[in-house]
Design a protein around this motif. Structure first.
Motif, PDB file in Angstrom:
ATOM      1  N   MET A   1       0.857  -1.199   0.000  1.00 54.42           N
ATOM      2  CA  MET A   1       0.000   0.000   0.000  1.00 54.42           C
ATOM      3  C   MET A   1       0.892   1.247   0.000  1.00 54.42           C
ATOM      4  O   MET A   1       1.934   1.241   0.646  1.00 54.42           O
ATOM      5  CB  MET A   1      -0.850  -0.038   1.288  1.00 54.42           C
ATOM      6  N   THR A   2       0.510   2.256  -0.765  1.00 60.20           N
ATOM      7  CA  THR A   2       1.314   3.480  -0.778  1.00 60.20           C
ATOM      8  C   THR A   2       0.646   4.565   0.062  1.00 60.20           C
ATOM      9  O   THR A   2      -0.566   4.550   0.287  1.00 60.20           O
ATOM     10  CB  THR A   2       1.533   4.012  -2.207  1.00 60.20           C
ATOM     11  N   LEU A   3       1.459   5.531   0.474  1.00 55.40           N
ATOM     12  CA  LEU A   3       1.014   6.545   1.434  1.00 55.40           C
ATOM     13  C   LEU A   3      -0.201   7.330   0.948  1.00 55.40           C
ATOM     14  O   LEU A   3      -1.111   7.646   1.720  1.00 55.40           O
ATOM     15  CB  LEU A   3       2.185   7.500   1.721  1.00 55.40           C
ATOM     16  N   ASN A   4      -0.243   7.623  -0.375  1.00 58.36           N
ATOM     17  CA  ASN A   4      -1.329   8.463  -0.860  1.00 58.36           C
ATOM     18  C   ASN A   4      -2.687   7.748  -0.802  1.00 58.36           C
ATOM     19  O   ASN A   4      -3.733   8.375  -0.964  1.00 58.36           O
ATOM     20  CB  ASN A   4      -1.039   8.944  -2.274  1.00 58.36           C
ATOM     21  N   GLU A   5      -2.653   6.429  -0.559  1.00 56.45           N
ATOM     22  CA  GLU A   5      -3.932   5.705  -0.510  1.00 56.45           C
ATOM     23  C   GLU A   5      -4.606   5.812   0.851  1.00 56.45           C
ATOM     24  O   GLU A   5      -5.756   5.423   1.016  1.00 56.45           O
ATOM     25  CB  GLU A   5      -3.696   4.226  -0.848  1.00 56.45           C
ATOM     26  N   LEU A   6      -3.886   6.329   1.841  1.00 58.88           N
ATOM     27  CA  LEU A   6      -4.471   6.452   3.170  1.00 58.88           C
ATOM     28  C   LEU A   6      -5.467   7.596   3.209  1.00 58.88           C
ATOM     29  O   LEU A   6      -5.301   8.607   2.531  1.00 58.88           O
ATOM     30  CB  LEU A   6      -3.378   6.705   4.210  1.00 58.88           C
ATOM     31  N   SER A   7      -6.493   7.433   4.032  1.00 50.71           N
ATOM     32  CA  SER A   7      -7.447   8.540   4.169  1.00 50.71           C
ATOM     33  C   SER A   7      -7.137   9.330   5.431  1.00 50.71           C
ATOM     34  O   SER A   7      -6.335   8.920   6.266  1.00 50.71           O
ATOM     35  CB  SER A   7      -8.881   8.020   4.187  1.00 50.71           C
ATOM     36  N   ILE A   8      -7.830  10.463   5.555  1.00 49.23           N
ATOM     37  CA  ILE A   8      -7.550  11.374   6.665  1.00 49.23           C
ATOM     38  C   ILE A   8      -7.796  10.668   7.991  1.00 49.23           C
ATOM     39  O   ILE A   8      -8.826  10.020   8.193  1.00 49.23           O
ATOM     40  CB  ILE A   8      -8.433  12.633   6.564  1.00 49.23           C
ATOM     41  N   GLY A   9      -6.837  10.777   8.905  1.00 49.90           N
ATOM     42  CA  GLY A   9      -6.959  10.169  10.218  1.00 49.90           C
ATOM     43  C   GLY A   9      -6.327   8.793  10.295  1.00 49.90           C
ATOM     44  O   GLY A   9      -6.090   8.261  11.375  1.00 49.90           O
ATOM     45  N   GLN A  10      -6.010   8.209   9.130  1.00 51.31           N
ATOM     46  CA  GLN A  10      -5.408   6.872   9.129  1.00 51.31           C
ATOM     47  C   GLN A  10      -3.922   6.948   9.425  1.00 51.31           C
ATOM     48  O   GLN A  10      -3.254   7.916   9.054  1.00 51.31           O
ATOM     49  CB  GLN A  10      -5.587   6.240   7.754  1.00 51.31           C
ATOM     50  N   SER A  11      -3.395   5.893  10.063  1.00 51.35           N
ATOM     51  CA  SER A  11      -1.951   5.813  10.304  1.00 51.35           C
ATOM     52  C   SER A  11      -1.418   4.536   9.701  1.00 51.35           C
ATOM     53  O   SER A  11      -2.160   3.560   9.541  1.00 51.35           O
ATOM     54  CB  SER A  11      -1.641   5.810  11.798  1.00 51.35           C
ATOM     55  N   ALA A  12      -0.136   4.544   9.386  1.00 46.70           N
ATOM     56  CA  ALA A  12       0.499   3.342   8.850  1.00 46.70           C
ATOM     57  C   ALA A  12       1.980   3.394   9.178  1.00 46.70           C
ATOM     58  O   ALA A  12       2.514   4.449   9.512  1.00 46.70           O
ATOM     59  CB  ALA A  12       0.288   3.256   7.342  1.00 46.70           C
ATOM     60  N   ARG A  13       2.640   2.247   9.057  1.00 49.17           N
ATOM     61  CA  ARG A  13       4.073   2.191   9.359  1.00 49.17           C
ATOM     62  C   ARG A  13       4.872   2.264   8.065  1.00 49.17           C
ATOM     63  O   ARG A  13       4.570   1.573   7.102  1.00 49.17           O
ATOM     64  CB  ARG A  13       4.413   0.904  10.116  1.00 49.17           C
ATOM     65  N   PHE A  14       5.909   3.072   8.103  1.00 49.40           N
ATOM     66  CA  PHE A  14       6.753   3.257   6.925  1.00 49.40           C
ATOM     67  C   PHE A  14       7.530   1.977   6.633  1.00 49.40           C
ATOM     68  O   PHE A  14       8.096   1.350   7.532  1.00 49.40           O
ATOM     69  CB  PHE A  14       7.717   4.416   7.160  1.00 49.40           C
ATOM     70  N   HIS A  15       7.540   1.604   5.332  1.00 47.34           N
ATOM     71  CA  HIS A  15       8.265   0.394   4.953  1.00 47.34           C
ATOM     72  C   HIS A  15       9.466   0.731   4.071  1.00 47.34           C
ATOM     73  O   HIS A  15      10.603   0.408   4.393  1.00 47.34           O
ATOM     74  CB  HIS A  15       7.304  -0.558   4.223  1.00 47.34           C
ATOM     75  N   ALA A  16       9.206   1.389   2.948  1.00 45.37           N
ATOM     76  CA  ALA A  16      10.303   1.717   2.019  1.00 45.37           C
ATOM     77  C   ALA A  16       9.846   2.860   1.109  1.00 45.37           C
ATOM     78  O   ALA A  16       8.664   3.144   1.008  1.00 45.37           O
ATOM     79  CB  ALA A  16      10.671   0.501   1.184  1.00 45.37           C
ATOM     80  N   HIS A  17      10.818   3.485   0.447  1.00 46.44           N
ATOM     81  CA  HIS A  17      10.434   4.522  -0.526  1.00 46.44           C
ATOM     82  C   HIS A  17      11.319   4.466  -1.759  1.00 46.44           C
ATOM     83  O   HIS A  17      12.409   3.900  -1.730  1.00 46.44           O
ATOM     84  CB  HIS A  17      10.475   5.913   0.109  1.00 46.44           C
ATOM     85  N   ARG A  18      10.789   5.048  -2.854  1.00 49.50           N
ATOM     86  CA  ARG A  18      11.572   5.154  -4.090  1.00 49.50           C
ATOM     87  C   ARG A  18      11.710   6.627  -4.449  1.00 49.50           C
ATOM     88  O   ARG A  18      11.346   7.069  -5.533  1.00 49.50           O
ATOM     89  CB  ARG A  18      10.845   4.414  -5.228  1.00 49.50           C
TER      90      ARG A  18
END
Lengths: 74, 589
Positions: A1-18
């Protein structure tokens, strides 16, 4: 899942970036480290940047760059 | 041999506030070996030792490649220092301690300041400064630069460092990448910093719900800017009037009689040339000062970043970023503070592009001209529409310029803007910063403006008033200006407008021989609405005033760029007026 797919208020853990090295360094300085918790505070209109929070720091990041950041559900 | 201390720190850590506190606001920009940019520095007496304190640009990573980071790396690599004063934001140690660790690995003579302790306390953060000092092997001082708590302690420690030997320049090539110190940073943070369990949404988050709201955020921004401008004018205009009256009184009461015995030429040059030039500078100083303060207020309060967030989506498509929009808006007050405000854009090319758009902003001085002309030459119902259209065109011109030129002036900045918590800047700091920038600007521009007004006087009075050089220039330019509906009377006024837009109306009054209502009537008889609007379009676009041009030259450090900016706006002005005037005539107006 990429960061821009999250909605407002959602949190996620960073995995990797390009992202380009310079931007990667800048984001690391904002607190983006492996496994850091990223919270989506807001999404800009007109396809604008996202407002993100990591720990004590709030910052804005352009949508195109958010698409290159992989996250895992918190 | 004087001592040198450099301030290092991340942006939004209050480093500049601390620098001002240590130097008493007496900083000047100075050149340094190995650098092509100037840095803020001041000399202070620490104990009996004369010490240079240098404010290095805010950086995020000592191994980063952004312009500011390279400047800091070069400075630390070239200059022996008695101390590296590292300013950390006490509320963000989870990610700021890395900078301390990088510097420690280089063997820097560190003095660490935990700034914004007042905010940290309010957030329930407690820090074991002594334990940190032991681990970092350097003094660690809690401080609030805003309040001044802890400043005396800091000065004492700096005094000790200043009196010692200077440390050799740092081996910057050996700086550990930030990632290499992140684990150590995490352990340091967990061991020595305690954070209260998360409280509910602070004031910043509550405010942001409205200020960054997708629908009402922008209207709030525009309304706020409008109110701030109105407030600035309501403070500044009485001051301007008072100063103008004072200058006129001096001129009539003292200067006039003093110059009486002199020959006509000298009398005119000194009185209507030089003195009027001085009057011009004196009377717009209050407005410029207030706008510098306004810029400082918007930046330091954290609102600037919010406004940038709102508009970044649109601005990105023009090759600018959201900050450019805020600066364009500031340009509506006065172009000069807005141009200087582009300093927040650290990437040079991005900054140049933004600076090209700001002179198109319809500043207060141009508004005075348009208000007069619109009310004189258009009906009460049309006049507001005329003004509104000019504002819209002004924004479109700036945006079009950016869109057309973004290819050549592309930014290489890693754009990720921090959104600091809202802070109420101390009035004292805002005023001091505003005054400092105002002084620096006056030092630069006042000579040019006085010389400019004097030059215009000479041009309009030589060889004789009826057939002056200015009239000759106007005639020479007639083939270019007639197709856009500007006659010779107006073109002379345009020459005055180069010096300062405020002068255009006054000069029209002189040329026509009437002022106020009579001038309005005369113009209404000689100009039809099409010619009037064409003239207003041209005045809006053709040139920034000499102060703005001087600022462009100083900030860009390039004559070529400045000439390009002037040529570009002249070209755009002519094209715009030409298309409008000829188009309107063709359509039968």
């Amino acid at each position: 899942m990429t960061l821009n797919e999250l909605s407002i208020g959602q949190s996620a853990r960073f995995h990797a970036h390009r992202l380009p090295a310079e931007l990667g360094r800048r984001l690391a300085a904002f607190g983006l480290r492996p496994n850091s918790l990223i919270e989506v505070v807001n999404r800009g209109w007109l396809g604008g940047p996202m407002q993100l929070r990591i720990g004590s720091t709030e910052f804005m990041l352009r949508r195109a760059h958010c698409r290159h950041i992989e996250v895992q559900a918190a | 041999m004087s001592a040198t201390i450099a301030l290092v720190g991340m942006p939004n850590s209050g480093k500049s506030t601390l620098f001002n506190r240590l130097t008493g606001g007496n900083a000047r920009v100075a050149n340094w070996p190995g650098l092509t940019v100037e840095l803020d520095a001041a000399r202070v007496l620490l104990g009996a030792k004369l010490t240079r304190i240098v404010d290095l640009p805010g950086i995020y990573d000592l191994t980063g490649g952004a312009e500011d980071e390279r400047i800091t790396q070069s400075f630390l690599a070239e200059n022996p220092l008695n101390a590296v004063l590292l300013v950390l934001n006490a509320t963000q140690l989870d990610r700021q301690l890395a900078l301390a660790l990088q510097l420690k690995r280089l063997g820097a003579p560190l003095v660490v300041v935990l700034n914004m302790m007042d905010e940290a306390r309010r957030l329930g953060i407690s820090i074991d400064a002594e334990a940190l000092a032991r681990t970092l092997e350097a003094p660690v001082l809690p401080l609030s630069a805003k309040r001044g708590d802890g400043a005396e302690n800091l000065k004492r420690i700096l005094q000790e460092f200043a009196q010692g030997e200077a440390h050799a320049p740092l081996p910057m090539a050996e700086t550990p990448p930030a990632a290499a110190v992140h684990e150590e940073e995490r352990q340091l943070f967990e061991r020595h910093v305690r954070r209260a369990p998360l409280l509910d949404a602070g004031l910043t988050q509550k405010l942001d719900r409205w200020i960054l709201h997708p629908l009402i955020g922008l209207p709030i921004f525009l309304a706020t800017m409008y109110l701030l401008f109105q407030f600035t004018y309501s403070l500044g205009t009485p001051l301007q009037d008072w100063l103008k009256d004072g200058c006129d009184w001096l001129k009539d009461g003292y200067l006039g009689p003093l110059l009486e015995p002199l020959p006509e030429f000298l009398k005119g040059l000194l009185s209507d040339g030089l003195f009027d030039g001085v009057t011009t500078v004196v009377t717009f100083t209050p407005i410029i000062f207030l706008f510098f303060c306004l810029m400082a207020l918007i930046e330091d309060s954290g609102y600037f970043a919010r406004a940038a967030f709102l508009m970044d989506g649109l601005m990105e498509r023009l090759g600018l970023d959201g900050r450019g929009f805020v600066l364009l808006m500031m340009g509506f007050g006065c172009n000069v503070p807005a141009l200087l405000g582009t300093r927040v854009i650290r990437d040079h090319k991005a900054r140049l592009l933004t600076m090209l758009t700001i002179p198109f902003s319809l500043c207060n001085a141009r508004l005075q001209i348009f208000l007069f002309l619109a009310t004189a030459l258009f009906s009460p119902s049309t006049a507001p529409l005329v003004l509104l259209s000019l504002y819209v065109i002004s924004i479109l011109l700036g945006m079009t310029t950016a869109f057309l030129l973004k290819g050549r002036l592309a930014s290489s900045e890693p754009f990720a803007l921090e959104l600091p918590p809202y802070r109420l800047p101390l009035l004292r700091h805002v005023l001091r910063r505003g005054w400092g920038e105002c002084k620096a600007f006056l030092r630069l521009a006042s000579t040019m403006i006085v010389a400019g007004v004097a030059a215009v006087w000479l041009l309009t009075h030589y060889p004789e008033q009826q057939n002056s050089y200015a009239a000759m220039i106007a005639d020479f330019l007639a083939p270019v200006l007639r197709p856009i509906g500007v006659d010779s009377m107006l073109s002379i006024a345009l020459i005055f407008g180069f010096v300062a837009k405020e002068v255009v109306l006054g000069s029209l009054a002189v040329i026509v021989g009437h002022s106020g209502q009579e001038l309005a009537d005369t113009l209404a008889h000689t100009l039809d609405p099409v010619a009037a609007y064409s003239f207003m379009l041209f005045t809006l676009t053709y040139l920034p005033c000499v102060s703005a041009i001087a600022t462009l030259k100083k900030e860009s450090k390039s004559t070529a760029y400045t000439l390009f900016a002037v040529g570009w706006s002249l070209g755009m002005a002519w094209l715009l007026s030409f298309v409008f005037y000829q188009g309107a005539r063709l359509l039968g107006f």
